[in-house]
Design a protein around this motif. Structure first.
Motif, PDB file in Angstrom:
ATOM      1  N   ALA A 208       5.257  43.949  30.648  1.00  0.00           N
ATOM      2  CA  ALA A 208       5.856  45.239  29.815  1.00  0.00           C
ATOM      3  C   ALA A 208       7.030  45.648  30.658  1.00  0.00           C
ATOM      4  O   ALA A 208       8.143  45.772  30.151  1.00  0.00           O
ATOM      5  CB  ALA A 208       4.933  46.227  29.388  1.00  0.00           C
ATOM      6  N   ASP A 209       6.806  45.970  31.763  1.00  0.00           N
ATOM      7  CA  ASP A 209       7.784  46.239  32.942  1.00  0.00           C
ATOM      8  C   ASP A 209       8.841  45.146  33.214  1.00  0.00           C
ATOM      9  O   ASP A 209       9.969  45.392  33.422  1.00  0.00           O
ATOM     10  CB  ASP A 209       7.165  46.628  34.209  1.00  0.00           C
ATOM     11  CG  ASP A 209       6.644  48.033  34.281  1.00  0.00           C
ATOM     12  OD1 ASP A 209       6.991  48.638  33.073  1.00  0.00           O
ATOM     13  OD2 ASP A 209       5.990  48.342  35.021  1.00  0.00           O
ATOM     14  N   TRP A 210       8.519  43.916  32.810  1.00  0.00           N
ATOM     15  CA  TRP A 210       9.573  42.918  33.099  1.00  0.00           C
ATOM     16  C   TRP A 210      10.596  42.966  32.190  1.00  0.00           C
ATOM     17  O   TRP A 210      11.788  42.901  32.349  1.00  0.00           O
ATOM     18  CB  TRP A 210       8.758  41.444  32.797  1.00  0.00           C
ATOM     19  CG  TRP A 210       9.607  40.180  33.131  1.00  0.00           C
ATOM     20  CD1 TRP A 210      10.259  39.561  32.483  1.00  0.00           C
ATOM     21  CD2 TRP A 210       9.021  39.241  34.152  1.00  0.00           C
ATOM     22  NE1 TRP A 210      10.897  38.500  33.277  1.00  0.00           N
ATOM     23  CE2 TRP A 210      10.007  38.114  34.241  1.00  0.00           C
ATOM     24  CE3 TRP A 210       8.061  39.196  35.112  1.00  0.00           C
ATOM     25  CZ2 TRP A 210       9.946  37.251  35.148  1.00  0.00           C
ATOM     26  CZ3 TRP A 210       8.064  38.166  35.983  1.00  0.00           C
ATOM     27  CH2 TRP A 210       8.771  37.117  35.992  1.00  0.00           C
ATOM     28  N   HIS A 211      10.213  43.372  30.851  1.00  0.00           N
ATOM     29  CA  HIS A 211      11.476  43.432  29.799  1.00  0.00           C
ATOM     30  C   HIS A 211      12.356  44.536  30.460  1.00  0.00           C
ATOM     31  O   HIS A 211      13.507  44.438  30.027  1.00  0.00           O
ATOM     32  CB  HIS A 211      10.608  44.114  28.672  1.00  0.00           C
ATOM     33  CG  HIS A 211       9.981  43.050  27.814  1.00  0.00           C
ATOM     34  ND1 HIS A 211      10.573  41.924  27.283  1.00  0.00           N
ATOM     35  CD2 HIS A 211       8.448  43.206  27.635  1.00  0.00           C
ATOM     36  CE1 HIS A 211       9.295  41.379  26.726  1.00  0.00           C
ATOM     37  NE2 HIS A 211       8.207  41.910  26.780  1.00  0.00           N
ATOM     38  N   ASP A 212      12.174  45.575  30.935  1.00  0.00           N
ATOM     39  CA  ASP A 212      12.829  46.722  31.446  1.00  0.00           C
ATOM     40  C   ASP A 212      13.514  46.745  32.674  1.00  0.00           C
ATOM     41  O   ASP A 212      14.133  47.463  33.392  1.00  0.00           O
ATOM     42  CB  ASP A 212      12.258  48.018  31.028  1.00  0.00           C
ATOM     43  CG  ASP A 212      11.910  48.307  29.643  1.00  0.00           C
ATOM     44  OD1 ASP A 212      12.607  47.870  28.842  1.00  0.00           O
ATOM     45  OD2 ASP A 212      10.808  48.997  29.418  1.00  0.00           O
ATOM     46  N   ALA A 213      13.214  45.302  33.346  1.00  0.00           N
ATOM     47  CA  ALA A 213      13.517  45.349  34.794  1.00  0.00           C
ATOM     48  C   ALA A 213      14.891  45.592  35.241  1.00  0.00           C
ATOM     49  O   ALA A 213      15.342  46.281  36.121  1.00  0.00           O
ATOM     50  CB  ALA A 213      12.860  44.171  35.335  1.00  0.00           C
ATOM     51  N   THR A 214      15.884  45.059  34.383  1.00  0.00           N
ATOM     52  CA  THR A 214      17.372  45.253  34.661  1.00  0.00           C
ATOM     53  C   THR A 214      17.737  46.498  34.330  1.00  0.00           C
ATOM     54  O   THR A 214      18.399  47.153  35.181  1.00  0.00           O
ATOM     55  CB  THR A 214      18.047  44.229  33.784  1.00  0.00           C
ATOM     56  OG1 THR A 214      17.614  42.918  33.869  1.00  0.00           O
ATOM     57  CG2 THR A 214      19.609  44.533  33.743  1.00  0.00           C
ATOM     58  N   ARG A 215      17.194  47.220  33.147  1.00  0.00           N
ATOM     59  CA  ARG A 215      17.451  48.609  32.977  1.00  0.00           C
ATOM     60  C   ARG A 215      16.858  49.495  34.025  1.00  0.00           C
ATOM     61  O   ARG A 215      17.333  50.461  34.590  1.00  0.00           O
ATOM     62  CB  ARG A 215      16.814  48.874  31.638  1.00  0.00           C
ATOM     63  CG  ARG A 215      17.562  48.456  30.540  1.00  0.00           C
ATOM     64  CD  ARG A 215      17.020  48.634  29.169  1.00  0.00           C
ATOM     65  NE  ARG A 215      17.832  48.084  28.044  1.00  0.00           N
ATOM     66  CZ  ARG A 215      17.492  48.627  26.855  1.00  0.00           C
ATOM     67  NH1 ARG A 215      16.647  49.366  26.464  1.00  0.00           N
ATOM     68  NH2 ARG A 215      18.372  47.892  25.715  1.00  0.00           N
ATOM     69  N   ASP A 216      15.529  49.294  34.490  1.00  0.00           N
ATOM     70  CA  ASP A 216      14.940  49.993  35.364  1.00  0.00           C
ATOM     71  C   ASP A 216      15.682  49.924  36.711  1.00  0.00           C
ATOM     72  O   ASP A 216      15.850  51.064  37.614  1.00  0.00           O
ATOM     73  CB  ASP A 216      13.476  49.529  35.351  1.00  0.00           C
ATOM     74  CG  ASP A 216      12.651  49.839  34.434  1.00  0.00           C
ATOM     75  OD1 ASP A 216      12.874  50.812  33.717  1.00  0.00           O
ATOM     76  OD2 ASP A 216      11.452  49.367  34.266  1.00  0.00           O
ATOM     77  N   ALA A 217      16.214  48.706  37.227  1.00  0.00           N
ATOM     78  CA  ALA A 217      16.786  48.867  38.505  1.00  0.00           C
ATOM     79  C   ALA A 217      18.059  49.850  38.268  1.00  0.00           C
ATOM     80  O   ALA A 217      18.449  50.353  39.418  1.00  0.00           O
ATOM     81  CB  ALA A 217      17.130  47.177  38.697  1.00  0.00           C
ATOM     82  N   ALA A 218      18.607  49.515  37.170  1.00  0.00           N
ATOM     83  CA  ALA A 218      19.865  50.603  37.091  1.00  0.00           C
ATOM     84  C   ALA A 218      19.772  51.919  37.238  1.00  0.00           C
ATOM     85  O   ALA A 218      20.521  52.546  37.575  1.00  0.00           O
ATOM     86  CB  ALA A 218      20.645  49.872  35.716  1.00  0.00           C
ATOM     87  N   THR A 219      18.431  52.238  36.822  1.00  0.00           N
ATOM     88  CA  THR A 219      18.357  53.721  36.662  1.00  0.00           C
ATOM     89  C   THR A 219      17.313  54.237  37.877  1.00  0.00           C
ATOM     90  O   THR A 219      16.759  55.335  38.058  1.00  0.00           O
ATOM     91  CB  THR A 219      17.753  54.179  35.232  1.00  0.00           C
ATOM     92  OG1 THR A 219      16.461  53.307  35.207  1.00  0.00           O
ATOM     93  CG2 THR A 219      18.577  53.934  34.125  1.00  0.00           C
ATOM     94  N   GLY A 220      17.111  53.292  38.747  1.00  0.00           N
ATOM     95  CA  GLY A 220      16.322  53.691  40.138  1.00  0.00           C
ATOM     96  C   GLY A 220      14.926  53.599  39.735  1.00  0.00           C
ATOM     97  O   GLY A 220      14.140  54.277  40.734  1.00  0.00           O
ATOM     98  N   ALA A 221      14.356  52.909  38.866  1.00  0.00           N
ATOM     99  CA  ALA A 221      12.876  53.144  38.487  1.00  0.00           C
ATOM    100  C   ALA A 221      12.458  52.130  39.568  1.00  0.00           C
ATOM    101  O   ALA A 221      12.854  51.145  39.977  1.00  0.00           O
ATOM    102  CB  ALA A 221      12.479  52.737  37.170  1.00  0.00           C
ATOM    103  N   ARG A 222      11.170  52.371  39.697  1.00  0.00           N
ATOM    104  CA  ARG A 222      10.461  51.482  40.819  1.00  0.00           C
ATOM    105  C   ARG A 222       9.016  50.990  40.052  1.00  0.00           C
ATOM    106  O   ARG A 222       8.077  51.639  39.701  1.00  0.00           O
ATOM    107  CB  ARG A 222       9.749  52.152  41.820  1.00  0.00           C
ATOM    108  CG  ARG A 222      10.819  53.065  42.383  1.00  0.00           C
ATOM    109  CD  ARG A 222      11.540  52.422  43.666  1.00  0.00           C
ATOM    110  NE  ARG A 222      10.847  51.921  44.596  1.00  0.00           N
ATOM    111  CZ  ARG A 222      11.318  50.879  45.702  1.00  0.00           C
ATOM    112  NH1 ARG A 222      12.404  50.550  45.593  1.00  0.00           N
ATOM    113  NH2 ARG A 222      10.777  50.716  46.541  1.00  0.00           N
TER     114      ARG A 222
END
Length: 316
Positions: A208-222
């Protein structure tokens, strides 16, 4: 960017659209999750509970998952909105959690107060049902809501929040065990927790987090894929899923249900067939489409195990 993402169809203003609320609670996914507590109840009791417990349990478990999934989107509302505004519409297809609308709050498909009312309604139903089954079940529900909130708030703090996610998903089956047995064996609870936890990490959280990895990295998510990288995250998914399908064998055979050896092996081989091929393909390709395939197939694993337990009950 407009309030609603161009590829997302929302209900017209003023009209109650049930699918928007079901999307908030990820109901297609949540219905599959119900199989986990059902498995736990059968295993712990050693058979079917009384009809009254079955009916009350079904309502309670559905309400609990509906509330907790809605809570996730409510607490994550601002971070999801930043993702949508910064990256545009999520164009992935064939992803179970996006069967209706993914993150309807962030897309402006319903208001935050309406979402909170939806959550509170189902939370009250779940708490009342859980208390009627066992006060332990009710307090596990409260713990699940608090831990789910903490999981969301730690998005930009640590990827180890995935551990909390695994604990939250395990609380439903643990509550089901207490609903049918006020004093379940300690070894059974530990085995049940380990079984659900490993499946959740490898088959749900990481893909599930794999899907959002690019977006997460851009917004500072860990998250696990962001911090560990795709290769190590995929290997962790394979390892935890393999552990989960193996743990099921002694758990099923040694439980009060005493699942026969042939059917325990069916659960082992069927589970391995269901979750390991997509996990291995993901580890090899590191492709987003394989992450979707893993998430979707792993979501059916508790249902497969429930089918095995029902067959055992019919044949014994």
């Amino acid at each position: 960017m407009s309030k609603n993402s161009p590829s997302v169809s929302c209900a017209p203003t003023g009209r109650f659209a049930l699918t928007v609320y079901l999307a908030l609670s990820r109901t297609p996914h949540g219905l599959l999750d119900l199989a986990g507590p059902f498995c736990a109840a059968l295993l712990c009791r050693g058979g079917f509970p009384p009809a009254s417990v079955v009916v009350l349990g079904c309502v309670t478990v559905f309400a609990g998952y509906t509330a907790v999934y809605a809570l996730n989107d409510i607490v994550d509302y601002r971070s999801d909105k930043r993702q949508v505004e910064g990256s545009g519409a999520d164009e992935r297809a064939g992803y179970l959690d996006a069967a209706f609308i993914r993150h309807p709050l962030a897309h402006g498909c319903l208001s935050l107060p309406a979402a909170v009312v939806w959550f509170l309604f189902w939370a009250v139903v779940a708490f009342a049902g859980a208390w009627a089954l066992s006060p332990v079940c009710a307090w596990l529900l409260v713990a699940g809501c608090l831990l789910e909130t903490a999981y969301c708030l730690l998005l930009t703090v640590t990827h180890l929040r995935a551990v909390i996610n695994g604990v939250v998903k395990s609380l439903g089956p643990l509550a089901a065990a207490f609903a049918v047995n006020p004093d379940p064996p300690a070894w059974f609870l530990v085995g049940l927790f380990a079984w659900v936890f490993t499946w959740e990490i490898g088959g749900q959280n990481i893909p599930a987090d794999w899907h959002d990895a690019t977006r997460d990295a851009a917004t500072g998510a860990r998250t696990v894929p962001v911090v560990l990288g795709y290769k190590r995250a995929s290997r962790l998914a394979v390892a935890t899923l393999a552990a989960g399908v193996v743990i099921a064998v002694p758990l099923f055979a040694g439980s009060p249900l005493a699942v026969s050896t042939p059917l325990s092996l069916v659960a082992l081989l069927g589970g391995a067939w269901l979750v390991l091929p997509p996990a291995l393909r993901l580890a090899k390709s590191l492709d987003d489409a394989e992450a979707s395939a893993l998430f979707n197939r792993a979501s059916f694993y508790p249902a497969l195990c429930l089918a095995v337990l029902l067959i055992h009950l019919i044949l014994r």
